[in-house]
Write a protein that holds these residues in place. Structure first.
Motif, PDB file in Angstrom:
ATOM      1  N   UNK A   1       0.841  -1.200   0.000  1.00 47.87           N
ATOM      2  CA  UNK A   1       0.000   0.000   0.000  1.00 47.87           C
ATOM      3  C   UNK A   1       0.876   1.251   0.000  1.00 47.87           C
ATOM      4  N   UNK A   2       0.880   1.969  -1.116  1.00 56.25           N
ATOM      5  CA  UNK A   2       1.713   3.166  -1.243  1.00 56.25           C
ATOM      6  C   UNK A   2       1.208   4.320  -0.388  1.00 56.25           C
ATOM      7  N   UNK A   3      -0.005   4.216   0.146  1.00 55.09           N
ATOM      8  CA  UNK A   3      -0.482   5.268   1.051  1.00 55.09           C
ATOM      9  C   UNK A   3       0.276   5.246   2.370  1.00 55.09           C
ATOM     10  N   UNK A   4       0.889   4.123   2.686  1.00 52.20           N
ATOM     11  CA  UNK A   4       1.707   4.030   3.897  1.00 52.20           C
ATOM     12  C   UNK A   4       3.032   4.747   3.630  1.00 52.20           C
ATOM     13  N   UNK A   5       3.313   5.778   4.403  1.00 57.33           N
ATOM     14  CA  UNK A   5       4.473   6.621   4.153  1.00 57.33           C
ATOM     15  C   UNK A   5       5.676   6.260   5.010  1.00 57.33           C
ATOM     16  N   UNK A   6       5.515   5.357   5.945  1.00 50.12           N
ATOM     17  CA  UNK A   6       6.629   4.930   6.775  1.00 50.12           C
ATOM     18  C   UNK A   6       6.153   3.939   7.817  1.00 50.12           C
ATOM     19  N   UNK A   7       7.114   3.197   8.382  1.00 46.55           N
ATOM     20  CA  UNK A   7       6.792   2.131   9.333  1.00 46.55           C
ATOM     21  C   UNK A   7       7.732   2.205  10.526  1.00 46.55           C
ATOM     22  N   UNK A   8       7.188   1.971  11.706  1.00 48.80           N
ATOM     23  CA  UNK A   8       7.983   1.801  12.920  1.00 48.80           C
ATOM     24  C   UNK A   8       7.762   0.392  13.445  1.00 48.80           C
TER      25      UNK A   8
END
Length: 249
Positions: A124-131
């Motif tokens: 999903x390209x709407x996700x801009x980053x992950x922790x």
């Protein structure tokens, strides 16, 4: 289940979700989805509902972002029994129901929740980053011992149906789509935060290093000295997470 949880119709039945009071679209606001870990202690499946809403509210207060979370199937009062595919479906339902469809979002996952967050971000390209916090770099150990994993899930309470799953082998094979290191590489330049306790008794510190090294974009590895696997109540961890989110504005 007390408090401001919202009941949604999920693929496996009732799905309980929670959203902080921050209004979407307010100045400098962003959207964060919190994903809980696979409960470990005996009978701890219900405890998910007791701690993650408080964390969501705290992050919302300190960052001004909207933070949503929920109890994936088998956890809290959500219906159903744990499976890897099921939890991915629930995380998608939670995100789509609680966030505007056209707005970007950031995923924060603890333990197994970090594995799910990485996989969802890869799709999903709407996700801009992950922790990822206390997250494994591989699920090989779980995949190779399905009976032990099933027993663990029963003891924790995320599986309560007597005849579930129909096939342990098929149920365990759902883990085969989850490859945290590969999914970290598929972030394609999006930022990754990896937080790990130096004294984590369940996930080796080297897993955190592998995830950070696999990232193709900005990666930030933070090792919390003396911390174990239960990171969500550690004030040092919250400070790291808040700082990382604020830099994403």
């Amino acid at each position: 289940m007390p408090g401001p949880f919202r009941l949604l119709p999920g693929p496996a039945g009732d799905l309980w979700t929670y959203a902080s009071a921050t209004t979407p679209g307010s100045p400098n606001a962003g959207n964060v989805v919190l994903c809980h870990d696979l409960p470990r202690a005996t009978g701890s499946a219900h405890d998910v509902a007791l701690t993650y809403p408080a964390l969501a509210d705290r992050l919302a207060r300190e960052t001004g972002w909207r933070v949503v979370t929920g109890c994936l199937r088998g956890a809290g009062d959500s219906a159903g029994d744990f499976s890897a595919d099921g939890w991915l479906d629930d995380l998608g339902v939670l995100s789509e129901a609680e966030l505007p469809a056209d707005e970007p979002r950031w995923l924060v996952g603890f333990g197994f929740g970090g594995v799910l967050a990485l996989h969802l971000a890869s799709l999903d390209e709407r996700v801009k980053g992950v922790a990822c916090l206390g997250t494994s770099a591989t699920l090989d150990a779980l995949s190779k011992a399905p009976e032990a994993l099933l027993d663990h899930c029963r003891r924790a309470g995320v599986i309560s149906t007597a005849d579930y799953p129909g096939s342990t082998e098929t149920w365990a094979k759902e883990l085969s789509i989850l490859h945290p290191i590969e999914d970290a590489a598929l972030l394609k330049g999006r930022p990754l935060l990896v937080v790990h306790g130096s004294a984590d008794p369940f996930v080796p510190l080297d897993d955190a290093r592998q995830l950070a090294e696999a990232a193709t974009g900005p990666s930030d590895l933070r090792v919390v000295v003396g911390a174990g696997h239960w990171l969500r109540a550690d004030p040092r961890v919250i400070a790291i997470l808040v700082g990382w989110l604020e830099r994403r504005r």
